[in-house]
Design a protein around this motif. Structure first.
Motif, mmCIF file in Angstrom:
data_model
loop_
_atom_site.group_PDB
_atom_site.id
_atom_site.type_symbol
_atom_site.label_atom_id
_atom_site.label_comp_id
_atom_site.label_asym_id
_atom_site.label_seq_id
_atom_site.Cartn_x
_atom_site.Cartn_y
_atom_site.Cartn_z
ATOM 1 N N LEU A 291 -18.874 77.817 15.780
ATOM 2 C CA LEU A 291 -19.710 77.022 16.671
ATOM 3 C C LEU A 291 -19.424 77.356 18.134
ATOM 4 N N ALA A 292 -18.134 77.469 18.461
ATOM 5 C CA ALA A 292 -17.764 77.792 19.845
ATOM 6 C C ALA A 292 -18.244 79.185 20.217
ATOM 7 N N GLY A 293 -18.133 80.135 19.281
ATOM 8 C CA GLY A 293 -18.575 81.495 19.557
ATOM 9 C C GLY A 293 -20.063 81.568 19.834
ATOM 10 N N PHE A 294 -20.860 80.850 19.034
ATOM 11 C CA PHE A 294 -22.307 80.843 19.276
ATOM 12 C C PHE A 294 -22.614 80.186 20.607
ATOM 13 N N ALA A 295 -21.958 79.053 20.893
ATOM 14 C CA ALA A 295 -22.247 78.318 22.125
ATOM 15 C C ALA A 295 -21.917 79.154 23.352
ATOM 16 N N TRP A 296 -20.749 79.797 23.368
ATOM 17 C CA TRP A 296 -20.385 80.615 24.524
ATOM 18 C C TRP A 296 -21.288 81.835 24.645
ATOM 19 N N SER A 297 -21.649 82.442 23.522
ATOM 20 C CA SER A 297 -22.553 83.600 23.565
ATOM 21 C C SER A 297 -23.909 83.206 24.130
ATOM 22 N N ALA A 298 -24.421 82.064 23.687
ATOM 23 C CA ALA A 298 -25.708 81.589 24.207
ATOM 24 C C ALA A 298 -25.620 81.299 25.698
ATOM 25 N N ALA A 299 -24.535 80.643 26.121
ATOM 26 C CA ALA A 299 -24.396 80.286 27.536
ATOM 27 C C ALA A 299 -24.321 81.523 28.418
ATOM 28 N N LEU A 300 -23.490 82.487 28.024
ATOM 29 C CA LEU A 300 -23.327 83.684 28.847
ATOM 30 C C LEU A 300 -24.607 84.515 28.881
ATOM 31 N N THR A 301 -25.319 84.585 27.767
ATOM 32 C CA THR A 301 -26.577 85.338 27.745
ATOM 33 C C THR A 301 -27.617 84.694 28.654
ATOM 34 N N LEU A 302 -27.725 83.381 28.559
ATOM 35 C CA LEU A 302 -28.734 82.676 29.343
ATOM 36 C C LEU A 302 -28.416 82.675 30.831
ATOM 37 N N LEU A 303 -27.126 82.723 31.180
ATOM 38 C CA LEU A 303 -26.746 82.648 32.590
ATOM 39 C C LEU A 303 -26.572 84.005 33.257
ATOM 40 N N LEU A 304 -26.192 85.026 32.469
ATOM 41 C CA LEU A 304 -25.866 86.316 33.067
ATOM 42 C C LEU A 304 -26.817 87.444 32.689
ATOM 43 N N VAL A 305 -27.481 87.341 31.563
ATOM 44 C CA VAL A 305 -28.335 88.434 31.095
ATOM 45 C C VAL A 305 -29.808 88.171 31.422
ATOM 46 N N VAL A 306 -30.267 86.963 31.169
ATOM 47 C CA VAL A 306 -31.692 86.664 31.374
ATOM 48 C C VAL A 306 -32.087 86.643 32.850
ATOM 49 N N PRO A 307 -31.330 85.976 33.731
ATOM 50 C CA PRO A 307 -31.789 85.870 35.128
ATOM 51 C C PRO A 307 -31.699 87.204 35.873
ATOM 52 N N ASP A 308 -32.469 87.309 36.939
ATOM 53 C CA ASP A 308 -32.348 88.425 37.873
ATOM 54 C C ASP A 308 -32.588 87.877 39.278
ATOM 55 N N GLY A 309 -32.853 88.750 40.221
ATOM 56 C CA GLY A 309 -32.972 88.315 41.604
ATOM 57 C C GLY A 309 -34.130 87.390 41.879
ATOM 58 N N ARG A 310 -35.103 87.295 40.982
ATOM 59 C CA ARG A 310 -36.270 86.457 41.222
ATOM 60 C C ARG A 310 -35.933 84.969 41.202
ATOM 61 N N ALA A 311 -34.876 84.594 40.480
ATOM 62 C CA ALA A 311 -34.485 83.184 40.445
ATOM 63 C C ALA A 311 -34.016 82.720 41.819
ATOM 64 N N LEU A 312 -33.153 83.522 42.467
ATOM 65 C CA LEU A 312 -32.677 83.161 43.796
ATOM 66 C C LEU A 312 -33.798 83.294 44.827
ATOM 67 N N LEU A 313 -34.677 84.270 44.632
ATOM 68 C CA LEU A 313 -35.814 84.431 45.532
ATOM 69 C C LEU A 313 -36.700 83.186 45.521
ATOM 70 N N THR A 314 -36.790 82.551 44.365
ATOM 71 C CA THR A 314 -37.576 81.324 44.252
ATOM 72 C C THR A 314 -37.002 80.217 45.119
ATOM 73 N N VAL A 315 -35.671 80.112 45.155
ATOM 74 C CA VAL A 315 -35.034 79.102 45.997
ATOM 75 C C VAL A 315 -35.414 79.331 47.464
ATOM 76 N N GLY A 316 -35.409 80.599 47.882
ATOM 77 C CA GLY A 316 -35.791 80.911 49.251
ATOM 78 C C GLY A 316 -37.235 80.555 49.545
ATOM 79 N N GLU A 317 -38.127 80.830 48.608
ATOM 80 C CA GLU A 317 -39.543 80.502 48.830
ATOM 81 C C GLU A 317 -39.748 78.989 48.906
ATOM 82 N N LEU A 318 -38.972 78.239 48.133
ATOM 83 C CA LEU A 318 -39.069 76.786 48.191
ATOM 84 C C LEU A 318 -38.575 76.266 49.533
ATOM 85 N N LEU A 319 -37.519 76.885 50.058
ATOM 86 C CA LEU A 319 -37.026 76.486 51.382
ATOM 87 C C LEU A 319 -38.083 76.711 52.452
#
Length: 343
Positions: A101-129
């Protein structure tokens, strides 16, 4: 002699009690994403991993994928994620299957936080500002949704720990050092942008220099720089008294306790976006140095001033996440110490 580490025993009867709302929320999130994957597999619109050129320029890893196969994979993983969330809340399953269970949870968390996002997520914060809602790229809401899922799966992963484990809170000296690092790194990002607003464009090619010194460009870079500096200043509140109680001069709120969520939620979201974007810029930079990355302004040596400050995103996000977690644990410990002991 007081130890630099304070041990806080875990008193929950089962792992799920440490994340009462986060574990079922992760299950619901997984089901929702799984249903989206099924819709993509059946030809539904909005598949986020099919585009290639723009995504590659922003450092994306998952590009040019087939909607049918990828959608079915997402649907399957979403179902598994929902089952894992249920299992974590069942004492017998949580105890016997903890490593899985821990292995799946950590794998899911790291994939969703480090693999899926790219620079467009932070760019969105700038556009909102800048209040440019119309310029938000379609991929950004999907990435922010995945970042939310990553946070939930971190909570699931921590909920799988043995109930006999103790929770360790960093000492005040180390905590304060982390806060100062998280507050100082935004200055490295903001400094070149504020220089551009004044007309100093060393390290930029003529085209980029003209863009950042135009009237609109100056406003944009000024907003980004000031926002980073203000964020660094607010970060200091994670270690000082005014971050726990509103200063006396503040109307209506003076001397009242600052709600923990008011500090933790914004800081946590910012740290997640920074870590995802920072991991992307470092990955693209290293790939470019090795000759395996896409050609783009992110690693263009003619524009070293444009991306050099961006290298602070990853350590900034990590330091901010550590400082935020230390603040959360300290406030929780203080609240527990102030609660009357039953009996």
């Amino acid at each position: 002699m007081i130890s630099d580490k304070i041990q806080h025993p875990v008193t929950a009867d089962r792992p799920g009690n440490r994340a009462r709302w986060a574990v079922p929320a992760a299950g619901v999130w997984s089901l929702g994403y799984g249903l989206a994957g099924l819709a993509w597999a059946l030809g539904g619109p909005g598949f986020p991993y099919g585009e290639s050129r723009r995504a590659a320029e922003m450092g994306a890893v998952l590009v040019g994928l087939d909607p049918r196969g990828t959608g079915l994979g997402i649907a399957l993983l979403g179902l598994v994620g929902a089952l894992v969330a249920v299992a974590v809340q069942v004492p017998v399953a949580a105890r016997r299957c903890r490593p899985v269970l821990a292995g799946f949870a950590w794998s899911a968390a790291l994939t969703l936080l480090l693999v899926v996002p790219d620079g467009r997520a932070l760019l969105t914060v700038g556009e909102l500002l800048l209040l440019h809602v119309d310029r938000i790229e379609p991929a950004a809401p999907h990435q922010l949704y995945c970042a939310l899922g990553g946070l939930l799966w971190i909570r699931v992963a921590t909920a799988t720990r043995s109930v006999s484990e103790a929770r360790t809170r960093p000492g005040r000296r180390r905590e304060r050092l982390t806060v100062w690092i998280a507050a100082a790194l935004p200055l490295l990002y903001a400094a070149p942008r504020l220089c551009w607003t004044l007309g100093f464009t060393a390290g930029l090619d003529p085209q980029t220099a003209a863009m950042v010194t135009s009237p609109e460009g100056r406003v944009r870079e000024l907003v980004f720089g000031v926002a980073a500096w203000v964020g660094g200043l607010l970060t200091l509140g994670l270690s000082y008294r005014w971050g726990e109680r509103f200063p006396a001069p503040v109307p209506l709120l003076g001397n009242r306790r600052v709600p923990v969520s008011l500090a933790v939620v914004p800081a946590g979201l910012v740290s997640v976006v920074l870590i995802g974007a920072g991991f992307t810029i470092w990955r693209v930079l290293l790939a470019g140095l090795l000759g395996a990355g896409p050609d783009g302004i992110a690693v263009d040596p003619r524009n070293w001033s444009a991306w050099l400050g961006n290298l602070s995103w990853l350590p900034w996000g990590i330091a901010l996440a550590l400082a935020t977690n230390a603040y959360r644990l300290r406030r929780r410990a203080d609240r527990s110490a102030a609660s009357p002991v039953p009996g």
